[in-house]
Design a protein around this motif. Structure first.
Motif, mmCIF file in Angstrom:
data_model
loop_
_atom_site.group_PDB
_atom_site.id
_atom_site.type_symbol
_atom_site.label_atom_id
_atom_site.label_comp_id
_atom_site.label_asym_id
_atom_site.label_seq_id
_atom_site.Cartn_x
_atom_site.Cartn_y
_atom_site.Cartn_z
ATOM 1 N N UNK A 96 0.838 -1.206 0.000
ATOM 2 C CA UNK A 96 0.000 0.000 0.000
ATOM 3 C C UNK A 96 0.877 1.262 0.000
ATOM 4 N N UNK A 97 1.913 1.227 0.819
ATOM 5 C CA UNK A 97 2.825 2.377 0.884
ATOM 6 C C UNK A 97 3.605 2.519 -0.422
ATOM 7 N N UNK A 98 4.050 1.371 -0.956
ATOM 8 C CA UNK A 98 4.870 1.415 -2.173
ATOM 9 C C UNK A 98 4.097 2.011 -3.347
ATOM 10 N N UNK A 99 2.772 1.800 -3.345
ATOM 11 C CA UNK A 99 1.945 2.372 -4.417
ATOM 12 C C UNK A 99 1.912 3.892 -4.358
ATOM 13 N N UNK A 100 2.234 4.448 -3.229
ATOM 14 C CA UNK A 100 2.085 5.894 -3.034
ATOM 15 C C UNK A 100 3.410 6.653 -3.007
ATOM 16 N N UNK A 101 4.480 5.964 -3.365
ATOM 17 C CA UNK A 101 5.774 6.647 -3.388
ATOM 18 C C UNK A 101 6.326 6.654 -4.808
#
Lengths: 504, 342
Positions: A411-416
């Motif tokens: 989820x975090x990787x999608x937003x960086x």
């Protein structure tokens, strides 16, 4: 954990600070102002100084309006906002200290009525009764501070309460007395400096000089008491324990806050001595305004230091800032975090981010994660989540299981920004190496600081470093290197360069 | 999972009955003060006194509003504290789901308070007073709307979860017609009744003001009755268990005492009328409390909470309360016995 998480759009820290800072200033001023009013009224009546009495009556109107309208309701606002931002913490405080809060309520009721009648009673009541109302106000207001102080200090140093759960152990905790001394001094300081500011514009020169000198002395006395309180604070044994010292070393904020506090205190002491006591004729509104700002900086610095020193807890040693209880914090455990959340958005990654990170971090904005994670990848993030509690910045462990760690990492990787760092920043060579180190190693290893590995790596050659970065079993709590070849080479060159610079 | 032996904070520091008693008593006092203020401002606008806001009764009311606001806020702190102590699980959740609206309450109250002081202090004519009062009324209306919405939502945990799943940003406005709208209307009508009573008491020496007060009191009571019946009709499945609970006694007491207050008021037996109205309010607050428990059945049971009394600190609170009441009485006595100017 059993409460919904409020997705505010702005960081919890700033939201809390906006409401709390103003209230804390006004509420302390309200106490010191009360003391100033009654003492000054007594002196003015003894000298039959009608001009001074008229000044005090005007001052009391401003004082009553500020403390009743803004002070009282901003206090309610703090209560509202802590319930929204940290319902579990608020619940713990209310269940432990409800009768202290109830006592404070009785004092608050007396304080409010006394302030109202003191203001309306200038021309209606006899001097003796009018001053009695002022003293009643002051006593109620200071006792109110003494009660709230127990709960505020409890959050930083719960002391023996952690073992006994007893009310008195929590209330009269190790920092109770130092904090009360310090806050009492701040009350007097704020009142003195505020009167100094107001008196700077007094039209009558003789009255102005007398007011300025008196207010300057008030300010100095208040500052001295506050300094004594802070000295007592710093001497509290429990604050020297490992967990607190650890925070001070890992986080730059407490140090910065104390520097601001010391600097402002020095300017304030010099300013008060020079422009209020020795050469009161120099005093102007503008000078008073600067001194007032310095007083607020002294107090703000202290509050910031206190809040920073408590990280990552909301109640030290008991509950983390995200509502997780100590005792539920077993990194790498099999227990599901999502199963403990009755309120869900339908997006597991979002729920995990909210519960685990969002109390202190936004993706962009307050303590943003995106700039820290840009240029890394899902594998790195998943590994970092396993070792959150090992990082330089004090953080609670991730309380979910391995599957949830992977979900949150995705989820975090999608937003960086997942491009390599050399593409994002256009850097190469040592600059890129430093950047890669900061992004992938620096959260846990600071050169010359926290968990420094310079010594260990100083004997490594290119092959050793290459092997190290390729080792999948290096540590459960350390992510494996997943950068591209350019980043790998830049990082190796950067670490090898330490030898040439000397280890540090 | 290993759990360290940390203190358990999910316990009540006094028996449930004691906390409930304190909650009901302090909430009644809060509603009384709020009724005088909110209902008083409404009554002032609807009374159409000759001379409008220049009328002596209107001027007295305007001067009293800031102090009534202080009383309303102060008396509102304790019941909120006690309800959070017992019902925190549902109250915090409802507040978070409507977070921005909830956080707007102290801000709206602060603005209303400032406007009431401005109306009280202004010397720029009645038009300015009217504007300040209208702004204050808007602030108070906002507070009433949000309180009713959030506390209605707190009694519907399933609706909280659905609302949160739909929007976790704190912008949920719970506006169920039965659970919220009639509840709010009944609260406003109740406040208007108390405001009408207060208006009449304050204007008892002025025939016109007294007549207006009587009319406002009567209209308020009729409106409270109609909206109260409408609210009851919307209870649906909860109606039967509520009628079989102790809440029905509170409701009956509330209705009877309020009805008795009306003729006493008309006969100018003001103390007895006020007492009767207060008892009626107490009955209604108790019924409201029981209704909450009935609605929460199956979701939350306050009697299941463990109790570990802190009697020593409670005793200190009781002593402080007695001293505070004494101090308040003494301060009011010396103030009102003093000549108006010296």
């Amino acid at each position: 954990m059993g409460y919904p998480f409020w997705e505010t759009g702005i960081g919890y820290g700033p939201l809390m600070a906006v409401i709390a800072v103003l209230h804390v200033f006004v509420s302390h001023f309200a106490i010191g102002g009360g003391l100033y009013l009654v003492v000054a009224e007594r002196g003015a009546r003894a000298r039959a100084d009608l001009q001074r009495l008229a000044f005090l009556e005007r001052l009391s109107r401003f004082f009553a309006l500020l403390t009743l309208v803004f002070g009282a309701l901003s206090g309610v606002a703090i209560w509202f906002v802590i319930g929204l931002l940290s319902p579990s913490g608020t619940e713990a405080l209310i269940h432990t200290f409800v009768w202290a809060w109830a006592i404070e309520w009785t004092l608050f009721a007396v304080e409010v009525l006394a302030a109202i009648l003191y203001y309306y009673g200038w021309k209606r009541l006899s001097p003796r009764r009018h001053m009695t109302l002022g003293w009643i106000y002051l006593v109620a207001a200071w006792l109110s501070l003494a009660v709230i102080n127990g709960m505020v200090t409890f959050m930083l140093t719960p002391g023996a309460w952690l073992q006994t759960g007893a009310f008195l152990d929590g209330f009269f905790n190790p920092t109770y007395v130092p904090s009360l001394v310090l806050r009492s001094g701040i009350c007097i300081l704020l009142a003195g400096v505020f009167v100094l500011f107001v008196a700077g514009g007094h039209p009558d020169r003789r009255s102005r000089l007398a007011l300025v000198r008196g207010a300057g002395l008030w300010g100095l006395v208040g500052l001295a008491i506050a300094a004594a309180g802070f000295w007592l604070y710093r001497g509290v044994d429990v604050l020297r324990l490992d967990s607190f010292r650890d925070v001070a070393e890992r986080l730059r904020l407490p140090g910065m806050a104390t520097q601001v506090m010391y600097g402002a205190a020095c300017v304030l002491a010099g300013g008060l001595l020079l422009t209020a006591v020795l050469l009161p004729a120099l005093q102007r509104r503008s000078v008073g305004g600067v001194l007032l700002l310095c007083a607020l900086a002294v107090f703000g610095g202290f509050e910031f230091w206190r809040e920073s020193a408590r990280k990552p807890y909301v109640i030290h040693g008991f509950m983390y800032g995200n509502g997780l209880l100590v005792g539920e914090d077993h990194p790498g455990g099999e227990e599901s975090l999502l199963d403990r959340l009755p309120y869900r958005t339908g997006d597991d990654g979002r729920d995990l981010f909210n519960r685990a990170c969002r109390s202190c971090h936004q993706m962009e904005g307050y303590r943003a994660l995106k700039p820290i994670l840009d240029g890394t990848d899902e594998h790195y993030i998943e590994g970092a989540l396993a070792g959150l509690h090992k990082m330089r910045a004090p953080m609670p462990p991730f309380a979910g299981n391995a599957k949830e760690r992977a979900t949150l990492a995705a989820w975090l990787a999608e937003r960086i920004d997942r491009r390599p760092l050399h593409e994002i920043h256009g850097e190469a060579g040592l600059a890129l190496g430093r950047r890669v180190y900061e992004a992938r190693c620096g959260s846990c290893h600071v050169r010359g600081g926290y968990e420094d590995v310079s010594e260990t790596l100083s004997d490594f050659d290119v092959k050793d470093l290459d092997d190290l970065l390729s080792d999948p079993d290096m540590s459960e709590e350390m992510p494996m290197f997943h950068g591209d070849a350019k980043e790998r080479q830049a990082l190796i060159d950067y670490i090898l360069g330490w030898k040439k610079e000397g280890v540090r | 999972m290993i759990v360290l032996a940390l203190p358990d904070v999910h316990v009540l520091p006094a028996p449930l009955w004691l906390i409930t008693l304190l909650h009901v008593l302090t909430l009644t006092l809060h509603f009384a003060a709020m009724g005088c203020l909110f209902g008083g401002v409404l009554a002032l606008f609807l009374a159409r006194l000759p001379g409008g806001l220049e009328h002596p009764n209107a001027r007295r009311l305007v001067k009293l509003f800031p102090t009534l606001m202080a009383a309303t806020v102060t008396l509102g702190v304790a019941p909120l504290l006690f309800v959070q102590l017992v019902y925190g699980e549902v109250v915090y959740s409802a507040a978070i789901v409507s977070g921005w609206f909830w956080l707007g309450i102290p801000i709206a109250a602060m603005l209303a308070y400032a406007c009431l002081y401005a109306a009280s202090f202004t010397k720029r004519g009645v038009r300015r007073v009217r504007v300040w009062l209208l702004l204050a009324l808007a602030g108070l209306l906002y507070v009433s709307l949000v309180y009713s919405s959030v506390f209605a939502l707190a009694e519907h945990p399933a609706a909280q979860k659905d609302a949160y799943a739909a929007d976790p940003t704190g912008l949920v406005w719970y506006a169920d017609v039965g659970a919220w709208l009639f509840r709010w209307l009944h609260m406003v009508a109740g406040a208007f009744t108390v405001g009408g009573f207060f208006f009449g008491v304050l204007g008892r020496k002025d025939d016109v003001a007294w007549a207006k007060g009587k009319a406002l009191f009567g209209v308020g009571m009729a409106a409270a009755f109609v909206t109260g019946i409408a609210y009851l009709m919307t209870l649906g499945d909860v109606m039967k268990p509520f009628m079989q609970s102790a809440g029905i006694h509170g409701l009956m007491l509330g209705i009877l005492a309020s009805v008795v207050a009306a003729p006493l008021f008309v006969k100018r037996r003001l103390f007895l009328s006020g007492l009767s109205l207060g008892v009626g309010l107490l009955g209604m607050v108790y019924a409201r409390q029981v209704l909450r428990d009935v609605r929460l059945q199956g979701h939350f049971d306050p009697t299941a909470l463990a109790v570990d009394p802190q009697w020593g600190v409670f005793a200190l609170f009781a002593v402080c309360l007695i001293i505070a009441l004494g101090a308040v009485a003494w301060m009011l006595r010396i103030y009102f016995r003093a000549p108006t100017a010296s």
